[in-house]
Design a protein around this motif. Structure first.
Motif, PDB file in Angstrom:
ATOM      1  N   PRO A  89       0.809  -1.230   0.000  1.00  0.00           N
ATOM      2  CA  PRO A  89       0.000   0.000   0.000  1.00  0.00           C
ATOM      3  C   PRO A  89       0.841   1.279   0.000  1.00  0.00           C
ATOM      4  CG  PRO A  89      -0.746  -1.536   1.687  1.00  0.00           C
ATOM      5  CD  PRO A  89       0.539  -2.076   1.171  1.00  0.00           C
ATOM      6  N   GLY A  90       2.018   1.248   0.614  1.00  0.00           N
ATOM      7  CA  GLY A  90       2.844   2.457   0.724  1.00  0.00           C
ATOM      8  C   GLY A  90       3.641   2.768  -0.533  1.00  0.00           C
ATOM      9  N   LEU A  91       3.623   1.864  -1.511  1.00  0.00           N
ATOM     10  CA  LEU A  91       4.345   2.086  -2.764  1.00  0.00           C
ATOM     11  C   LEU A  91       3.340   2.527  -3.831  1.00  0.00           C
ATOM     12  CD1 LEU A  91       6.617   0.647  -1.261  1.00  0.00           C
ATOM     13  CD2 LEU A  91       7.015  -0.779  -3.254  1.00  0.00           C
ATOM     14  N   THR A  92       3.833   3.232  -4.839  1.00  0.00           N
ATOM     15  CA  THR A  92       2.938   3.642  -5.920  1.00  0.00           C
ATOM     16  C   THR A  92       2.610   2.420  -6.788  1.00  0.00           C
ATOM     17  OG1 THR A  92       4.755   4.146  -7.404  1.00  0.00           O
ATOM     18  CG2 THR A  92       3.954   5.963  -6.027  1.00  0.00           C
ATOM     19  N   VAL A  93       1.636   2.579  -7.668  1.00  0.00           N
ATOM     20  CA  VAL A  93       1.239   1.476  -8.556  1.00  0.00           C
ATOM     21  C   VAL A  93       2.440   1.033  -9.392  1.00  0.00           C
ATOM     22  CG1 VAL A  93      -0.172   0.933 -10.581  1.00  0.00           C
ATOM     23  CG2 VAL A  93      -1.194   2.072  -8.608  1.00  0.00           C
ATOM     24  N   ILE A  94       3.173   2.011  -9.941  1.00  0.00           N
ATOM     25  CA  ILE A  94       4.305   1.667 -10.803  1.00  0.00           C
ATOM     26  C   ILE A  94       5.411   0.976  -9.988  1.00  0.00           C
ATOM     27  CG2 ILE A  94       5.698   3.802 -10.745  1.00  0.00           C
ATOM     28  CD1 ILE A  94       5.848   3.567 -13.796  1.00  0.00           C
ATOM     29  N   GLU A  95       5.612   1.423  -8.747  1.00  0.00           N
ATOM     30  CA  GLU A  95       6.633   0.782  -7.894  1.00  0.00           C
ATOM     31  C   GLU A  95       6.225  -0.656  -7.574  1.00  0.00           C
ATOM     32  OE1 GLU A  95       8.599   4.577  -5.454  1.00  0.00           O
ATOM     33  OE2 GLU A  95       6.824   3.596  -4.648  1.00  0.00           O
ATOM     34  N   ASN A  96       4.928  -0.864  -7.306  1.00  0.00           N
ATOM     35  CA  ASN A  96       4.437  -2.224  -7.050  1.00  0.00           C
ATOM     36  C   ASN A  96       4.740  -3.128  -8.242  1.00  0.00           C
ATOM     37  OD1 ASN A  96       2.648  -3.021  -4.570  1.00  0.00           O
ATOM     38  ND2 ASN A  96       2.236  -0.858  -4.908  1.00  0.00           N
ATOM     39  N   LEU A  97       4.443  -2.620  -9.446  1.00  0.00           N
ATOM     40  CA  LEU A  97       4.637  -3.441 -10.648  1.00  0.00           C
ATOM     41  C   LEU A  97       6.126  -3.697 -10.897  1.00  0.00           C
ATOM     42  CD1 LEU A  97       1.907  -1.831 -12.920  1.00  0.00           C
ATOM     43  CD2 LEU A  97       1.861  -4.127 -11.937  1.00  0.00           C
ATOM     44  N   LEU A  98       6.941  -2.656 -10.703  1.00  0.00           N
ATOM     45  CA  LEU A  98       8.386  -2.844 -10.921  1.00  0.00           C
ATOM     46  C   LEU A  98       8.972  -3.835  -9.920  1.00  0.00           C
ATOM     47  CD1 LEU A  98       9.567   0.790 -11.792  1.00  0.00           C
ATOM     48  CD2 LEU A  98       9.472  -1.181 -13.321  1.00  0.00           C
ATOM     49  N   MET A  99       8.471  -3.781  -8.673  1.00  0.00           N
ATOM     50  CA  MET A  99       8.972  -4.726  -7.664  1.00  0.00           C
ATOM     51  C   MET A  99       8.608  -6.167  -8.022  1.00  0.00           C
ATOM     52  SD  MET A  99      10.858  -3.439  -5.473  1.00  0.00           S
ATOM     53  CE  MET A  99      11.495  -2.483  -6.808  1.00  0.00           C
ATOM     54  N   ALA A 100       7.448  -6.326  -8.646  1.00  0.00           N
ATOM     55  CA  ALA A 100       7.018  -7.674  -9.030  1.00  0.00           C
ATOM     56  C   ALA A 100       7.878  -8.230 -10.164  1.00  0.00           C
ATOM     57  CB  ALA A 100       5.557  -7.653  -9.445  1.00  0.00           C
ATOM     58  N   ALA A 101       8.688  -7.348 -10.781  1.00  0.00           N
ATOM     59  CA  ALA A 101       9.604  -7.811 -11.836  1.00  0.00           C
ATOM     60  C   ALA A 101      11.040  -7.608 -11.385  1.00  0.00           C
ATOM     61  CB  ALA A 101       9.338  -7.022 -13.111  1.00  0.00           C
ATOM     62  N   TYR A 102      11.243  -7.506 -10.069  1.00  0.00           N
ATOM     63  CA  TYR A 102      12.572  -7.188  -9.523  1.00  0.00           C
ATOM     64  C   TYR A 102      13.635  -8.192 -10.007  1.00  0.00           C
ATOM     65  CZ  TYR A 102      16.181  -5.863  -6.234  1.00  0.00           C
ATOM     66  OH  TYR A 102      17.363  -5.445  -5.690  1.00  0.00           O
ATOM     67  N   GLY A 103      14.727  -7.650 -10.490  1.00  0.00           N
ATOM     68  CA  GLY A 103      15.818  -8.526 -10.959  1.00  0.00           C
ATOM     69  C   GLY A 103      15.809  -8.693 -12.479  1.00  0.00           C
ATOM     70  N   LEU A 104      14.664  -8.367 -13.114  1.00  0.00           N
ATOM     71  CA  LEU A 104      14.606  -8.447 -14.586  1.00  0.00           C
ATOM     72  C   LEU A 104      15.146  -7.139 -15.163  1.00  0.00           C
ATOM     73  CD1 LEU A 104      11.003  -9.896 -15.150  1.00  0.00           C
ATOM     74  CD2 LEU A 104      13.163 -11.126 -15.288  1.00  0.00           C
ATOM     75  N   PRO A 105      15.684  -7.166 -16.390  1.00  0.00           N
ATOM     76  CA  PRO A 105      16.136  -5.906 -17.000  1.00  0.00           C
ATOM     77  C   PRO A 105      14.972  -4.908 -17.074  1.00  0.00           C
ATOM     78  CG  PRO A 105      16.844  -7.789 -18.304  1.00  0.00           C
ATOM     79  CD  PRO A 105      15.922  -8.324 -17.260  1.00  0.00           C
ATOM     80  N   GLU A 106      15.293  -3.611 -16.880  1.00  0.00           N
ATOM     81  CA  GLU A 106      14.224  -2.616 -16.807  1.00  0.00           C
ATOM     82  C   GLU A 106      13.387  -2.567 -18.087  1.00  0.00           C
ATOM     83  OE1 GLU A 106      15.333   1.227 -15.224  1.00  0.00           O
ATOM     84  OE2 GLU A 106      13.326   1.972 -15.704  1.00  0.00           O
ATOM     85  N   SER A 107      14.054  -2.771 -19.244  1.00  0.00           N
ATOM     86  CA  SER A 107      13.302  -2.714 -20.508  1.00  0.00           C
ATOM     87  C   SER A 107      12.256  -3.838 -20.546  1.00  0.00           C
ATOM     88  CB  SER A 107      14.256  -2.828 -21.688  1.00  0.00           C
ATOM     89  OG  SER A 107      14.994  -4.028 -21.592  1.00  0.00           O
TER      90      SER A 107
END
Lengths: 235, 328
Positions: A89-107
Motif C-alpha cells: 500500500p505504501g508504494l505507488t502502482v508503478i513501484e508495485n509493478l516494478l517490484m514484481a519484476a525485480y531482478g529483470l532488465p528494466e526494458s
C-alpha cells in the motif's frame, strides 16, 4: 507442469495438510475447493515455501523445488497471488509493478507493464498513485497484474474474487480463463465461488480438513451431488 | 554566554547530526529485521577507536602538512567500512541464526546486548594491547590536543569535523531519500519493510536486503563515531553505555518506524542535549552569580523530551499528521 507428491504442510509444529498429491497439467486450470479451514491456503503457502513442508515433494517442470526459498521459486516461474496483503500500500502502482519484476532488465519490466495495462487499462491512469488509495477492485487488479509481471509458467491464485462485487468476480473468472486460453498459462486456483470456478476449470481437488477427498475432472466434481451437498453447498 | 556563539551552535549541530545518524541506523535495522540493536553505540565507539588509531599511527606524522586534513576524509570512510563489516558479521553470525531458530524479539534484543558486552570488552583489550604510550594518549589525553582549527573569514576559527558532521548527516539524509525512492534496490528495501512475506513471493531476496541494511546501519554508526571522536574528552569503550540511551531516545522521538523520523528525532535530541544544559547553566549563573555544571545531567533533557513527545504523539514525530496541522 506442477506436480505435488505426498505433501505434508503446516506452520511450526502444527500439521495442517496431510499427504496431498496432484498434478497441474500445462495450459490448464486446476481448482482446489473445500470448506473454510480445510488447508487450501496452507497448501499453496507450502508449495510457495512460506509454510513448513514436513515431507513430500513439489516438482516444477520435473525439477524438485520443494525446499527452495520463495524468491527463487518466483524467479523459476511460479507467480503467487495471496488472498490478503497482496500489494504494497505504501508504494505507488508503478513501484508495485516494478517490484514484481525485480531482478529483470528494466526494458523487459517496462514491456511487461504495458502488457498488463492492456488487461487493466485503469492501472495505467493510476501509475503515480499510492496503492493504498486504490479501490478494492483496483487493488485486486494490481495484485493480479503483479503476479503476471514475471510472465510465470504457473499462476497460483488464492481466492482472487474474495470481496469483489458479483459482476467484478464474474469478469475476473473470465480473465482467469483467458490466462489459460490466450496467454497459455497454467493456473492453480483456490476459490470459494465453487460453481463458477469449476465451470472454467479442467481439473479439481476437494480438500477437507487437510485431506484430499477428491482429485479428478472438474466436471466430475461439479456433477457429484453427494460431495457437492456435503462439502460445497452446491446442489 | 548571553547569546550563543557561532562555534557553540556549530558544535551543537554536530552533536545533533551525530545522533541523527546513530538513531537512523538503529531504526533501519529495527524496521527491516525487527531487532533493537543495543550494540549500536559500541559500534560507534569502534569507529572512534579506528579513527584514533589512524590518527596516532598514520596522520600524527603529518601534523604540520596539509595532508593532516586528509584525516577528516579518510577516517570516516575507513571507520564506516570497518564498522559496516562488523555489523554484517554480527547479523550473519549471531542475529540471523537466532531469527531462523524462532528466537523472540526480547531474546534477539538480549543477544545484541551480549554482542555489545563482548565487543566493548574486545575494544578495551585492543586498547590495552597497544603500546603504553599510545594507550595513554588514546584513553587519557584530550583528543582535541590533536586538532587543528581552520580560520574562516567573518566567522573565526572552527574545527573541520564540526562542519563535516552536519554536512555528512545532510548528505546521508538526501542520499538515503534518493536511494529509497529512485533505485530498484531502495524501493525493494521499502517493499521488504512493508511486507516481507509478499516481497519474498514476488521474487525479492530479502536476506540480501537485511545484510545491506545492517551494513548501512553499521557504516553510518562508524562514520558518526569517527567524527564524534574529536568531540569526546578522551575515548573509552564505556562511553557507549551513555550514548546508547540517547540513540534510542532519538529513534523513539522520531518514530521507531520511520527512517526520516529517526533522523529528525536524533538531531533534535542530540542538539538539545548540547544546547539546553549550557543555556540553563548560564541562566543560573546570571541569576545567582554561582555556576552549576548542568551539562553532567544532559541526558535528563532528552528523556523529558521523549516523554513529552510520546504524550502528544505516541508514534513519535513521524506519526504526527503535519499537513493537517498546517491546514488547521
Amino acid at each position: 507442469m506442477l506436480k505435488v507428491e505426498s505433501l505434508n504442510v503446516g506452520y511450526g509444529k502444527f500439521h495442517i495438510v496431510f499427504d496431498v498429491s496432484f498434478e497441474v497439467k500445462e495450459r490448464s486450470i486446476f481448482t482446489i475447493v473445500g470448506p473454510n479451514g480445510g488447508g487450501k491456503t496452507t497448501l499453496l503457502n507450502g508449495i510457495m515455501g512460506i509454510a513448513t513442508v514436513f515431507s513430500g515433494r513439489v516438482l516444477l517442470k520435473g525439477q524438485d523445488i520443494t525446499h527452495l526459498p520463495p524468491h527463487q521459486k518466483a524467479r523459476l516461474g511460479i507467480g503467487y497471488m495471496a488472498q490478503t496483503d497482496n500489494i504494497f500500500p505504501g508504494l505507488t502502482v508503478i513501484e508495485n509493478l516494478l517490484m514484481a519484476a525485480y531482478g529483470l532488465p528494466e526494458s523487459v519490466a517496462r514491456d511487461r507493464m504495458e502488457t498488463v495495462f492492456t488487461y487493466y487499462p485503469v492501472l495505467k491512469r493510476r501509475t503515480g498513485q499510492k496503492a493504498r488509495s486504490l479501490s478494492g477492485g483496483e487493488r485486486q487488479m494490481l495484485a493480479i497484474s503483479m503476479t503476471l509481471m514475471r510472465d510465470p509458467d504457473v499462476i497460483m491464485l488464492d481466492e482472487p474474487t474474495s470481496g469483489l462485487a458479483p459482476i467484478l468476480a464474474k469478469d475476473l473468472l473470465k480473465k482467469i480463463a483467458a490466462m489459460r486460453d490466450e496467454l497459455k498459462k497454467t493456473v492453480l486456483l483456490v476459490e470459494q465461488n465453487v460453481k463458477a470456478a469449476l465451470e472454467i476449470s479442467d481439473d479439481a481437488m476437494l480438500l477437507v480438513s487437510g485431506r484430499s477427498e477428491f482429485v479428478g475432472k472438474a466436471q466430475a466434481l461439479l456433477s457429484d451431488e453427494a460431495l457437492g451437498r456435503k462439502y460445497l453447498g452446491v446442489k | 554566554m548571553v547569546l550563543p556563539s557561532f562555534e557553540f551552535l556549530l558544535s551543537s549541530a554536530a552533536a545533533g547530526a551525530a545522533l541523527a545518524l546513530l538513531s537512523m541506523g538503529v531504526t533501519l535495522t529495527y524496521m527491516t529485521t525487527r531487532v533493537s540493536n543495543f550494540a549500536h553505540a559500541t559500534m560507534a565507539i569502534t569507529g572512534a577507536v579506528t579513527t584514533l588509531i589512524l590518527l596516532d599511527r598514520i596522520f600524527a606524522g603529518f601534523r604540520d602538512s596539509p595532508l593532516y586534513y586528509g584525516l577528516f576524509i579518510v577516517a570516516p570512510i575507513v571507520a564506516a567500512l570497518v564498522v559496516g563489516a562488523l555489523a554484517v558479521i554480527m547479523y550473519l553470525v549471531a542475529i540471523r541464526p537466532l531469527i531462523r531458530k524462532g528466537t523472540s524479539l526480547i531474546g534477539l534484543m538480549i543477544a545484541t546486548l551480549a554482542f555489545d558486552i563482548i565487543l566493548n570488552n574486545l575494544l578495551t583489550v585492543v586498547l590495552q594491547l597497544t603500546p603504553a604510550q599510545t594507550v595513554g594518549r588514546l584513553l587519557e589525553a584530550n583528543v582535541k590536543g590533536y586538532l587543528v582549527a581552520i580560520y574562516v573569514p567573518l566567522v573565526g576559527y572552527i574545527y573541520p569535523h564540526r562542519l563535516l558532521l552536519p554536512l555528512i548527516a545532510l548528505l546521508v539524509a538526501v542520499g538515503l531519500h534518493l536511494f529509497l525512492t529512485r533505485t530498484p534496490f531502495g524501493i525493494s528495501m521499502r517493499a521488504s519493510i512493508e511486507n516481507p512475506q509478499l516481497a519474498k513471493i514476488i521474487g525479492i531476496d530479502i536476506e540480501r536486503i537485511y545484510v545491506v541494511s545492517w551494513f548501512l546501519s553499521g557504516a553510518t554508526a562508524g562514520m558518526a563515531g569517527s567524527l564524534l571522536a574529536f568531540e569526546m574528552p578522551g575515548i573509552s569503550p564505556a562511553a557507549a553505555y551513555l550514548y546508547i540511551v540517547s540513540i534510542f531516545a532519538g529513534s523513539i522521538v522520531g518514530g521507531i518506524n520511520s527512517i526520516y523520523g529517526a533522523l529528525a528525532g536524533g538531531f533534535l535530541v542530540g542538539s538539545m542535549e548540547a544546547i539546553v544544559p549550557v543555556m540553563l547553566s548560564d541562566l543560573y549563573q546570571l541569576l545567582t552569580g554561582s555556576y552549576v555544571d548542568i551539562l553532567r545531567y544532559q541526558r535528563m533533557f532528552s528523556f523529558l523530551l521523549l516523554i513529552l513527545v510520546l504524550l502528544v504523539a505516541p508514534e513519535g514525530l513521524a506519526g504526527i499528521k503535519w499537513r493537517g496541522i498546517r491546514r488547521g
